[in-house]
Enzyme design. Sequence first.
Site, short mmCIF file in Angstrom:
data_model
loop_
_atom_site.label_atom_id
_atom_site.label_comp_id
_atom_site.label_asym_id
_atom_site.label_seq_id
_atom_site.Cartn_x
_atom_site.Cartn_y
_atom_site.Cartn_z
N LYS A 53 -44.21 83.69 -0.22
CA LYS A 53 -42.81 83.61 -0.63
C LYS A 53 -42.33 82.16 -0.82
CE LYS A 53 -38.91 86.53 0.58
NZ LYS A 53 -38.30 86.56 -0.67
N GLU B 148 -32.11 85.45 3.44
CA GLU B 148 -31.56 85.12 2.13
C GLU B 148 -30.10 85.49 2.11
OE1 GLU B 148 -33.64 87.41 -0.84
OE2 GLU B 148 -35.48 86.27 -0.56
N HIS C 104 -34.24 100.50 -0.66
CA HIS C 104 -34.86 99.36 -1.36
C HIS C 104 -36.15 99.74 -2.08
CE1 HIS C 104 -31.86 97.04 0.66
NE2 HIS C 104 -32.35 97.32 1.85
N ARG D 254 -49.49 91.72 -10.45
CA ARG D 254 -50.31 92.93 -10.62
C ARG D 254 -49.60 93.86 -11.59
NH1 ARG D 254 -46.96 96.46 -8.10
NH2 ARG D 254 -45.74 95.59 -6.39
P1 ADP Z 1 -40.27 94.18 -1.53
O1 ADP Z 1 -41.21 93.08 -1.86
O2 ADP Z 1 -40.37 94.67 -0.12
O3 ADP Z 1 -40.24 95.28 -2.55
P2 ADP Z 1 -38.01 92.77 -2.73
O4 ADP Z 1 -37.78 91.37 -2.32
O5 ADP Z 1 -38.64 93.02 -4.06
O6 ADP Z 1 -38.81 93.52 -1.56
O7 ADP Z 1 -36.62 93.54 -2.68
C1 ADP Z 1 -36.52 94.94 -2.89
C2 ADP Z 1 -35.06 95.33 -3.06
O8 ADP Z 1 -34.27 94.94 -1.94
C3 ADP Z 1 -34.38 94.67 -4.24
O9 ADP Z 1 -34.62 95.35 -5.45
C4 ADP Z 1 -32.91 94.76 -3.83
O10 ADP Z 1 -32.39 96.05 -4.05
C5 ADP Z 1 -32.98 94.52 -2.34
N1 ADP Z 1 -32.82 93.06 -2.06
C6 ADP Z 1 -33.80 92.17 -1.79
N2 ADP Z 1 -33.30 90.93 -1.60
C7 ADP Z 1 -31.96 91.02 -1.75
C8 ADP Z 1 -30.85 90.07 -1.70
N3 ADP Z 1 -31.05 88.78 -1.41
N4 ADP Z 1 -29.61 90.54 -1.94
C9 ADP Z 1 -29.39 91.86 -2.22
N5 ADP Z 1 -30.37 92.78 -2.28
C10 ADP Z 1 -31.64 92.39 -2.05
#
Ligand code: ADP
Length: 474
Positions: free
Chosen positions: A137, A221, A256, A313
């Site tokens: 990350k 974040e 999520h 991927r």
């Molecule tokens: P993973 O890698 O576990 O799939 P992601 O970082 O891609 O996680 O996030 C998945 C989802 O979580 C996003 O599509 C969003 O809905 C929510 N999310 C992640 N980070 C944030 C953020 N900083 N603010 C609001 N929602 C978030």
Amino acid sequence: TPHISYFPVKCNYSTKVEYKPIRSVLVANRGEIAVRVFRACTELGIKSVAVYSKEDRSHIHRLKADESYLVGEGLPPVQAYLNIPEIIKICKDNGIDAVHPGYGFLSERADFAQAVIDAGIRFIGPSPKVVHQMGDKVAAREAAIAAGVPIVPGTDGPVTTKEEAKDFCIKHGLPVIFKAAYGGGGRGMRVVRKMEEVEENFQRASSEALSAFGNGAMFIEKFIERPRHIEVQLMGDKAGNVVHLYERDCSVQRRHQKVVEIAPAPHLDLKIRQQMTDLAVKLAKHVGYENAGTVEFLCDEKGNFYFIEVNARLQVEHTVTEEITGIDLVQTQIRVAEGMTLPEMGISQDRIRPDGFAIQCRVTTEDPAKNFQPDTGRIEVFRSGEGMGIRLDGASAFAGAIISPYYDSLLVKVIAHSNDLQSSCAKMNRALREFRVRGVKTNIPFLLNVLENQKFLNGAVDTYFIDENPQLFH
Ligand code: ADP
């Protein structure tokens, strides 16, 4: 849409990329994605090779390949597919040219990509260096900053103490989201809105992460309110060409995790689309990205967007992009791994035009009436929705299939493609209604509720949609 040929009559290589045909591909995966890759191989005249765990010995993905090998005997069901030395040995013993990792399992493991390459086998994906960089990350965010891509404000590295967590929250303000540094798949996240709850929530999130992922380190974040999740599909070749294949909207999420995906993103401002796709390509070029990948963004109501991550991927939802562009992403992945360049495949940015709207629903063997608890057993009756504009990508979707408790509950991906969002949704609705599945429960009733929701049909729902509409569960 121009016809894009994967079979150039004459390969006149202008670049220094060496072209070496692939004659056989082993898929280090199972289920629908294994079958998806086998299909691409067969169409290209390439031998397809499966590996399967003992639990999957009668699973259909094994039978859809030209050859199949048992892997990970004596290991638990998931571990069987993570057994790198044995997968490499199978490749070497059987003279296999290339490995496709699918999604999940080993797909984002740089050590796997490296082990494949070290064994003299082609890895169908980005270089191990890039897989590693994008999976880390901190490194991925640094690359985004260097390429001029806006990122969500966040900690510079993993945070392990509640004091550090509190400091971040005081400095950047609330709300924030805690994410397990070694988590993924939408798991291990927690939103905090009150300062007095920061420390306690951090402790709890961190100990959950420790038991789920073996490490309690967290990223923090800024939490973006009411975001849409919009991601850009990329494809790069070994000569350094990178194109984008427009975007997907994956805002319909439960916990999520994506449930419904749409390409292109409905009502997306064209200027914002242009910026996002430009920046995604810039990021890819900056890191020397090769093969398929996705840059994920969150967009707020004001039209600001923020980079969240790169998935190095193929993704579950690659299908909707294929439908609107007419480009077979898996075949393109294989051709790129052979050393063919995008121009040689007839793929250039100006020839890629999104056509209509495509929508994908993930039909799972989960019971919406029981809080989406996975259901297992034998499928007694199976009839699917079909007809014009409907595509099904599945593996164990047939009468007689045994749904085991060992793996992901994805049963079949239903994809509808039509001229506009409304007619794609109407097709999807009609197709889902044609399904008859008996013996195991599915989430189809829930998906139909989504497809009948007026807000959804109007396009542009945000990631709060499912949580804010509990009636969708009934
Ligand atoms: P993973 O890698 O576990 O799939 P992601 O970082 O891609 O996680 O996030 C998945 C989802 O979580 C996003 O599509 C969003 O809905 C929510 N999310 C992640 N980070 C944030 C953020 N900083 N603010 C609001 N929602 C978030």
